[in-house]
Every structure is written in C-alpha cells, then in structure tokens.
Design a protein around this motif. Structure first.
Motif, short mmCIF file in Angstrom:
data_model
loop_
_atom_site.label_atom_id
_atom_site.label_comp_id
_atom_site.label_asym_id
_atom_site.label_seq_id
_atom_site.Cartn_x
_atom_site.Cartn_y
_atom_site.Cartn_z
N THR A 136 0.85 -1.20 0.00
CA THR A 136 0.00 0.00 0.00
C THR A 136 0.88 1.24 0.00
O THR A 136 1.98 1.25 0.58
N PRO A 137 0.44 2.34 -0.62
CA PRO A 137 1.25 3.56 -0.66
C PRO A 137 1.45 4.15 0.73
O PRO A 137 0.58 4.06 1.60
N LEU A 138 2.60 4.74 0.95
CA LEU A 138 2.89 5.43 2.20
C LEU A 138 2.23 6.81 2.18
O LEU A 138 2.11 7.45 1.13
N THR A 139 1.81 7.27 3.35
CA THR A 139 1.10 8.55 3.44
C THR A 139 1.99 9.71 3.87
O THR A 139 1.64 10.87 3.69
N GLY A 140 3.14 9.41 4.43
CA GLY A 140 4.02 10.48 4.91
C GLY A 140 4.65 11.25 3.76
O GLY A 140 4.98 10.67 2.73
N PRO A 141 4.82 12.55 3.91
CA PRO A 141 5.44 13.35 2.83
C PRO A 141 6.89 12.94 2.59
O PRO A 141 7.66 12.73 3.54
N GLY A 142 7.24 12.81 1.32
CA GLY A 142 8.61 12.50 0.95
C GLY A 142 9.04 11.07 1.18
O GLY A 142 10.22 10.75 0.99
N GLN A 143 8.15 10.17 1.52
CA GLN A 143 8.52 8.78 1.76
C GLN A 143 8.36 7.98 0.47
O GLN A 143 7.33 8.05 -0.19
#
Length: 514
Positions: free
Chosen positions: A366-373
């Motif tokens: 699943t895609p990560l939600t944190g910015p720049g990760q």
C-alpha cells in the motif's frame, strides 16, 4: 584303467573372496557408466546442464539476477535437478530388472556377488549423478554469491536437497524393481507421485497442509519477493535429515527384499526410520508465533528492525542484509533529482515487504502517506530499477505516495520523463515498466506500490520527449516546475511548456477510467 575322482558337490554359494565390497563398488561403477549411456539419463542430464548454463547467460543479459538474494538462490537450485532424479529412478529400475528381462537370474545365482550386494551396487550407481548435481548446484550458488550486488545468506541444507533427491530417486528405482518385477511399476509410480504431490499442493481451507506439503522431496516455495533470512521459517535442516533417513530406510528395504535380512540390516533400518520420523516431526509444525510476530513487524513497522543512513537530503532505511544496497538506490534518486532541476527535497527511501502471508505471497504494497517517503522493495535489478525511478519521480511531483497513486492528469508526463530519462536506455525501460509492454495507447505503469495510469496522449508526449535532447527538456522542467507539478495544468499547456506536440484532444482521464 584309471578312474577320475568324483567332482566335489557344490553345497553353497561361491565365496566373494576377501574383498566383497570391492566387487560391489566395481559393479556400481559399471552400472553408473551404463546409466550414462541410457538415452533418458543422457538427454535429461544434458538438458539440465544446458538449462543451468542458459540461466547464467540470460541472467547477465536481462540484469534481473545481477543483485541476487542468496536465501532465494539456494532454493532456486532445487527444481531443475528433478529432471535428473526422474531419469535416474526410471533407468536404475530398468537396470535392476535387466536379468529378469533377459532370463539370466539363474546364472546370477552362481556368481560370488549376492543379490543384495547387486541391489546395493545399483543404488550406488546413482551417486556419481548426485555428485554432478551437487557440483552444478554449488557452482550456481558460488556464481551468485560472487556478484558485487549479492545480499543475504544461503543455507547448506537447502543446497543439499537437490543431490539428496537424486540419491533418493536411485534407491526408489532399485526398491521398486525388487518389490514389483514389472517394467511398468516405475513409470506408474512416477505418475502417481506427481498426482499425489499436485493434490497436496492445492490449498485446503485457505492454507496448505503444511506437514504433507513438506513430505515432498523438494519444497521450493517461490513466487513472492525475497524475505530476510531470519523470516523464512523453512525447516531446511530437518528436511535434509528427513531425506537422508528416508533414503537409507528405503535402501535397507531394498537390501532386505533381496534376501539380506540380518540383524545389521534391521538395526540400520531402525536408525534410518528414527531419523526419518525425527525429520518429519521437525519439519511438520507450521510457522511459530515468534516468526509470525517478526513477519508482522517487518511488514507493518519496518522502521523497528531497519538501519538508516543519510546521503545529502535523503535518508535510506533498509533491512540489515540489504544495507549495502543503499548506494544503488541513491544512484537512481540522484539522477531523478538532477533531472528535476537539482531538487534537494527531503526524502526517506524505506525498504518494505509483505511477509505476513509467507514466501509464496505476491501481495501488493500500500502507498505510504508520509510526505517525501518512497518505497523500495527487496528485489532489485532489471525492471525493478525503472519501477523505483517511477516511485521517486511520483513523490517528487505529487508530494507523497498516496497522492501519487491518485494522479490522473497531465503530471503523469513529467513523472514518466523524470523516471525514464534517468535510465541508460529510456525507450526500453518504458516498454518494461508498462503493464502492457507497449509504448502507445493508454495503459498503466508499474511502481513499487500502486501503478500509475497514462492516457494515449500522455504516452505519445513521453515518447516525443525521449526523442528530444535531455538537456533541453531538463531546462524546461527546471524553469516550469511549479506548473508542471500542478494538478490544474492541462495536457495542452504541458505540451507547450515542454515544446512537444499536444494531443488532438484532452484525454488525460481515459487511463483512469480504463
């Protein structure tokens, strides 16, 4: 008139002399040469060696195994040698039945080598083929381990499975010949065993029957992305013990069926059966709770078991066995950043996997939600490199992976040019990252997490950009970065900014609706 003394009456079997085992070894060598001249053995042995050599050659061409994971490389050596094992089983069985087919059993009764020694020699004739398989398996693994990009740890017991299975096949062939005096027994046994293993490999109530699954001589468990060696949970040592015990037990059975029912054979049979049962008991339990918990941690909270290093403004976090691969990831990130105008956004490249469903699961991340990760997988090389570049470019353009997975507008053009222009062969990379292996029409582009949708017009624009000088496109991307990364910018406007032909109609939504 002289009379000749009567000939002495033969009251027993002729003696084998002072060196009975020398006769057994000599017969084993002879039968091994005869096996090599059998068409099935010769053909399948050449096929196996050719397949192994072909695998080494093609690996150098496609780059998929330039970065091998050694705990996968040892298991990969187990399947192909079963061709040799199959031929050895059939031909050893055929050789043991030779005297019966030719009607020479009675002549053999007067030879100094007893039937049980002949049976043992036939079983030992499989040893050279098991040794050859061991050499090939060892060479394949050593070749993989010698590559600069190799990671992980192999297992001696996993590597031992292939030669042990060839030995087991030779013993089974000899035993079948002593129990069933028919040339059809071995082929029927092979067919029945194949059907039995196929049935046991079918999932039952959502999971494989673990203990039955591991009764098979070979359990490769492949299909998913590589896992750290401490998350495999494979009872390799117990399985090797099971194969050794089973081979010796069946050999004792073949010797006993040939008439040698002594106390020594009985004791050897008892020890072999004990080892077989111990191996079965050791390999039968499913995944332990500690292993399941460790797999869940690595899948859900990988930061708890990873080490991180910083290169410039980018942090690279990897599982311990992959820590040496961060330089390869950094090379891709830096090339994409340079094409994006030398941006130095703070990024975190985190290695991720899905280990909760075992080694054969190919579950999506699943895609990560944190910015720049940015996500990077445990497999590397070949197509995985441009796929990772797509992930890096998506985060640079959209901000985070979750937002990038929802991109369904003209930003796809910028993302794809950044990812592809960073590759040595951009057009070839374009073909390989597309799900349909095409560079025309709408389609989806593979990435470490969710795929990226592209319309037919966007695809044509990316192809046109790849034909232009990279420096000119990079300058345009740098000068118009804000517009090119805005979801409100139309496809026509992107074409104007990048100086390529715009599509005849605004079709940037058709890939999302496909």
């Amino acid at each position: 008139m002289t009379t000749m003394p009567p000939a002495p009456e033969v009251t027993g079997r002729p003696s084998a002399g002072d060196r009975p085992w020398a006769a057994v070894l000599a017969l084993a060598r002879f039968e091994a040469r005869e096996l090599l001249l059998n068409i099935p053995v010769l053909v399948l042995l050449v096929l196996y060696l050719g397949y192994s050599l072909y695998g080494l050659v093609t690996a150098e061409q496609d780059g998929m195994t330039d970065y091998p994971v050694l705990q996968n490389a040892d298991r990969a050596s187990q399947t192909a040698p079963q061709l040799v094992a199959l031929a050895v089983l059939l031909c050893v069985n055929h050789a043991v039945l030779r005297s019966r087919r030719h009607g020479t059993d009675r002549q053999f009764d007067v030879l100094p080598v007893q039937p049980w020694r002949r049976t043992l020699a036939h079983a030992l004739s499989a040893v050279p083929f098991a040794g050859l398989v061991a050499v090939v398996v060892g060479a394949e693994f050593a070749w993989a381990a010698s590559k600069p990009g190799a990671v992980g740890h192999g297992s001696f017991f996993e590597l031992a499975v292939a030669p042990l299975s060839v030995l087991l096949a030779g013993v089974v062939g000899a035993l079948l010949a002593r129990l069933i005096h028919s040339a059809f027994a071995a082929p029927l046994f092979v067919v029945g065993l194949y059907v039995l293993l196929a049935v046991f490999s079918i999932p039952s109530s959502g999971s494989d029957p673990h203990w039955l699954h591991w009764l098979s001589p070979v359990v490769p468990e492949s299909g998913g992305d590589p896992l750290p060696s401490d998350l495999l949970g494979r009872p390799a040592a117990w399985h090797a013990l099971y194969l050794v015990g089973l081979t010796v037990a069946l050999l004792c059975g073949a010797v006993a069926a040939s008439g040698q029912r002594t106390r020594t054979v009985a004791v050897a049979t008892a020890v072999a059966l004990t080892a077989t049962v111990a191996g079965i008991a050791g390999q039968s339990p499913g995944d332990a709770r500690d292993l399941a918990a460790a797999r869940a941690t690595a899948s859900i909270r990988p930061e708890e078991v990873q080490s991180c290093s910083v290169r410039g403004t980018v942090t690279y976090c990897a599982f311990p066995e992959w820590s040496g691969r961060t330089a390869d990831w950094a090379g891709v990130v830096e090339r994409v950043q340079q094409l994006a105008g030398g941006r130095r956004d703070r990024l975190t490249v985190r290695q991720r996997l899905e280990a909760r469903y075992g080694l054969t699961s190919d579950a999506a991340l699943t895609p990560l939600t944190g910015p720049g990760q940015v996500t990077v997988g445990t497999a590397w090389g070949g197509n995985r490199v441009p796929e990772f570049a797509v992930g890096v470019a998506s985060v640079l353009v959209a901000g985070d992976e979750e937002a990038a997975s929802a991109v369904c507008d003209a930003r796809a053009v910028t993302i794809m040019w950044l990812a592809l222009a960073a590759q040595p062969d951009p057009v070839s990379a374009f073909v390989h990252v597309r799900l349909d292996d095409r560079t025309e029409g709408s389609g989806f582009v593979l990435a470490p997490t969710d795929p990226l949708g592209m319309s037919a017009g966007e695809t044509a624009m990316v192809r046109a950009l790849l034909d232009r000088p990279g420096e000119a496109v990079a300058a345009a991307v740098r000068d118009h970065w804000a517009e090119l990364t805005s979801p409100k910018t139309s496809l026509t406007r992107v074409a104007q900014l990048l100086d390529v032909k715009a599509p005849e109609k605004e079709d940037s939504r058709d890939a999302c609706e496909a």
